[in-house]
Design a protein around this motif. Structure first.
Motif, mmCIF file in Angstrom:
data_model
loop_
_atom_site.group_PDB
_atom_site.id
_atom_site.type_symbol
_atom_site.label_atom_id
_atom_site.label_comp_id
_atom_site.label_asym_id
_atom_site.label_seq_id
_atom_site.Cartn_x
_atom_site.Cartn_y
_atom_site.Cartn_z
ATOM 1 N N LEU A 1 -15.482 -9.904 -49.434
ATOM 2 C CA LEU A 1 -14.328 -9.140 -48.950
ATOM 3 C C LEU A 1 -14.718 -8.210 -47.819
ATOM 4 C CD1 LEU A 1 -12.803 -8.019 -52.376
ATOM 5 C CD2 LEU A 1 -12.032 -9.932 -50.965
ATOM 6 N N HIS A 2 -13.701 -7.806 -47.042
ATOM 7 C CA HIS A 2 -13.903 -6.740 -46.066
ATOM 8 C C HIS A 2 -14.304 -5.471 -46.820
ATOM 9 C CE1 HIS A 2 -13.020 -3.631 -43.108
ATOM 10 N NE2 HIS A 2 -13.036 -4.576 -42.179
ATOM 11 N N PRO A 3 -15.248 -4.688 -46.306
ATOM 12 C CA PRO A 3 -15.718 -3.502 -47.034
ATOM 13 C C PRO A 3 -14.607 -2.523 -47.419
ATOM 14 C CG PRO A 3 -17.180 -3.987 -45.215
ATOM 15 C CD PRO A 3 -16.028 -4.923 -45.070
ATOM 16 N N VAL A 4 -13.606 -2.350 -46.577
ATOM 17 C CA VAL A 4 -12.510 -1.424 -46.904
ATOM 18 C C VAL A 4 -11.681 -1.978 -48.060
ATOM 19 C CG1 VAL A 4 -10.421 -0.287 -46.049
ATOM 20 C CG2 VAL A 4 -12.433 -0.474 -44.574
ATOM 21 N N THR A 5 -11.419 -3.278 -48.037
ATOM 22 C CA THR A 5 -10.702 -3.917 -49.146
ATOM 23 C C THR A 5 -11.520 -3.829 -50.428
ATOM 24 O OG1 THR A 5 -9.680 -5.477 -47.596
ATOM 25 C CG2 THR A 5 -9.618 -6.052 -49.927
ATOM 26 N N ALA A 6 -12.812 -4.084 -50.325
ATOM 27 C CA ALA A 6 -13.693 -4.011 -51.497
ATOM 28 C C ALA A 6 -13.682 -2.608 -52.089
ATOM 29 C CB ALA A 6 -15.115 -4.413 -51.112
ATOM 30 N N GLN A 7 -13.700 -1.600 -51.241
ATOM 31 C CA GLN A 7 -13.672 -0.219 -51.723
ATOM 32 C C GLN A 7 -12.363 0.080 -52.449
ATOM 33 O OE1 GLN A 7 -14.005 2.740 -48.627
ATOM 34 N NE2 GLN A 7 -14.673 4.321 -50.041
ATOM 35 N N ALA A 8 -11.256 -0.429 -51.926
ATOM 36 C CA ALA A 8 -9.957 -0.216 -52.563
ATOM 37 C C ALA A 8 -9.912 -0.883 -53.936
ATOM 38 C CB ALA A 8 -8.842 -0.763 -51.679
ATOM 39 N N ILE A 9 -10.469 -2.088 -54.041
ATOM 40 C CA ILE A 9 -10.452 -2.799 -55.316
ATOM 41 C C ILE A 9 -11.405 -2.131 -56.311
ATOM 42 C CG2 ILE A 9 -10.972 -4.995 -56.446
ATOM 43 C CD1 ILE A 9 -9.912 -6.380 -53.925
ATOM 44 N N ALA A 10 -12.546 -1.643 -55.836
ATOM 45 C CA ALA A 10 -13.467 -0.924 -56.717
ATOM 46 C C ALA A 10 -12.798 0.318 -57.297
ATOM 47 C CB ALA A 10 -14.731 -0.543 -55.951
ATOM 48 N N GLN A 11 -12.028 1.022 -56.468
ATOM 49 C CA GLN A 11 -11.293 2.194 -56.942
ATOM 50 C C GLN A 11 -10.255 1.779 -57.983
ATOM 51 O OE1 GLN A 11 -12.036 5.262 -55.871
ATOM 52 N NE2 GLN A 11 -10.439 6.363 -56.985
ATOM 53 N N PHE A 12 -9.598 0.668 -57.749
ATOM 54 C CA PHE A 12 -8.609 0.141 -58.675
ATOM 55 C C PHE A 12 -9.229 -0.243 -60.018
ATOM 56 C CE2 PHE A 12 -7.358 -4.074 -60.265
ATOM 57 C CZ PHE A 12 -6.105 -3.786 -60.796
ATOM 58 N N LEU A 13 -10.479 -0.716 -60.003
ATOM 59 C CA LEU A 13 -11.117 -1.202 -61.221
ATOM 60 C C LEU A 13 -11.648 -0.090 -62.120
ATOM 61 C CD1 LEU A 13 -13.126 -4.280 -59.903
ATOM 62 C CD2 LEU A 13 -11.127 -4.316 -61.403
ATOM 63 N N ARG A 14 -11.806 1.124 -61.609
ATOM 64 C CA ARG A 14 -12.377 2.197 -62.439
ATOM 65 C C ARG A 14 -11.551 2.487 -63.687
ATOM 66 N NH1 ARG A 14 -14.209 4.693 -57.409
ATOM 67 N NH2 ARG A 14 -16.463 4.344 -57.313
ATOM 68 N N PRO A 15 -10.215 2.554 -63.596
ATOM 69 C CA PRO A 15 -9.449 2.750 -64.832
ATOM 70 C C PRO A 15 -9.641 1.613 -65.841
ATOM 71 C CG PRO A 15 -8.109 3.298 -62.927
ATOM 72 C CD PRO A 15 -9.364 2.666 -62.402
ATOM 73 N N ALA A 16 -9.801 0.376 -65.360
ATOM 74 C CA ALA A 16 -10.043 -0.746 -66.270
ATOM 75 C C ALA A 16 -11.397 -0.594 -66.953
ATOM 76 C CB ALA A 16 -9.973 -2.067 -65.507
#
Length: 409
Positions: free
Chosen positions: A39-54
């Motif tokens: 993934l693009h690094p900015v997209t990857a960062q957004a998804i990593a942030q999304f995954l923290r609650p999971a």
């Protein structure tokens, strides 16, 4: 048996690296590299942030605390349950999210070595600092109510199931043995260092250094160790999800590795080396499964198809315009786009394009810098759309609740 001699924790790791462990460790390196570069690094960062609650949801689920993902999302918006117990559960979830976000900084303070008493105590301190009074107390085996002191090693004896943890007074000596045995800089073999992550996960559970919160510290430690070894793939996968989805097998594997040496062919330490190898294989295979799951979910063609499906669903509900897809496609592939790109991508008028961007910002699928009208739009992925965009991330019942809350109204 109440162990007092730190030699009782031996072996800390397999004496020889079996072929099956070398193989799974090699596959982990390959899978993490593949996911990290997908993934693009900015997209990857957004998804990593999304995954923290999971990650938080699953780590606490292993402890028997089933905090609904919607409740975690509310807590992130500072919307707390009126009753004290559910509010305590929300604070617990936020605590895990906060500490997980601090892992890179905590690792840097520890000179990239997560195998230290200081690092574990910092994890425990940071986690328990966020908790309510309700979760800072624990009952002893004798039924006494004891206070958990954030960041402090236990001073009383504990029993976990059939396992009697080592004597509290001997914990510092056991920790010295662990710190010496797992020094990453003293192990040139990367495959061995990866196996050590799994081995240390069990040995920390066996030691039970804190009065409570050991499971959470172990899982945060493991995440940090994968990060230190370059296997975190930018935070795009969750070890806790794998452990929770195989909870019974995980706890059985932990208990099995508590066993003493089985026979003369079972290593030279007090504990069973064969059982430790089996636990390492189980643990690392779960990690590999989670890497494969996220690689599959984040495959570009599949993600774009699900983005299209999401837009179609909201168009039917008369909430979005169909042109929203072109914006979501662009930010997924590029990470961010200039504000003026919305009009070019959609072919809409300036005003209609701005209205569409406002809709996507409100939905949480775009993000930008506040109070800066020139800042680009970035990729963002809110919990509300997890069932459509990241199917299988949460249990089916929870996904149904999430989807109904967002698009079933």
């Amino acid at each position: 048996m109440l162990y007092r001699n730190p030699a009782a924790i031996a072996p800390l790791k397999p004496s020889d690296l079996p072929a099956e462990l070398r193989e799974v460790a090699t596959h982990l390196i390959e899978a993490a590299a593949r996911l990290a570069g997908s993934l693009h690094p900015v997209t990857a960062q957004a998804i990593a942030q999304f995954l923290r609650p999971a990650n938080s949801y699953y780590s606490n689920l292993i402890e028997g605390h089933d905090t609904h993902p919607l409740s975690i999302a509310e807590a992130l918006r500072e919307e707390y349950a009126p009753d004290s117990h559910n509010r305590s559960l929300q604070l617990e979830a936020l605590a895990h999210i906060a500490v997980h976000e601090q892992l890179p900084a905590l690792l840097a303070e520890a000179d990239a070595n997560p195998y230290t008493q200081v690092f574990w105590r910092n994890l425990h301190l940071n986690f328990y600092t966020h908790l309510s009074e309700e979760f800072r107390q624990v009952k002893s085996h004798e039924g006494d109510l004891l206070e958990v002191i954030p960041g402090e090693l236990r001073t009383s004896e504990v029993r976990v199931g059939r396992h009697v943890a080592p004597a509290a007074a001997a914990i510092p000596a056991f920790i010295d043995s662990i710190e010496w045995g797992y020094r990453p800089k003293a192990e040139p073999n990367r495959l061995a260092r990866i196996v050590n992550i799994a081995a240390a996960h069990h040995r920390l559970a066996w030691l039970h250094p804190f009065l409570d919160g050991n499971g959470r510290v172990m899982r945060l430690f493991s995440d940090a160790a994968f990060l230190a070894e370059g296997l975190a793939a930018g935070g795009l996968w969750s070890m806790s999800r794998g452990l929770a989805r195989s909870e019974q097998a995980y706890k059985q594997a932990l208990a099995a590795a508590d066993a003493q040496r089985l026979n003369d062919y079972d290593g030279r330490g007090n504990l069973s080396e064969k059982r430790l190898v089996a636990f390492c294989q189980f643990f690392l295979q779960l990690a590999l499964d989670q890497l494969h799951y996220m690689t599959q979910v984040l495959a570009i063609d599949g993600m774009l198809e699900r983005l299209h499906r999401l837009v179609d669903l909201l168009v039917v509900k008369r909430k979005w315009r169909p042109e929203a897809y072109y914006v979501l496609e662009a930010v997924f592939l590029k990470g961010s786009i200039a504000r003026g790109e919305v009009m070019r991508l959609t072919g809409l008028s300036d005003k209609t394009a701005k209205d569409l961007a406002t809709t996507l910002l409100a939905a949480g699928l775009l993000a930008t810098e506040p109070n800066n009208r020139f800042a680009p739009y970035r990729a963002a992925y809110p919990l509300a759309f997890a069932p459509v965009l990241f199917p299988g991330l949460y249990p089916a019942g929870k996904e149904a609740d999430i989807l109904h809350a967002q698009v079933g109204r």
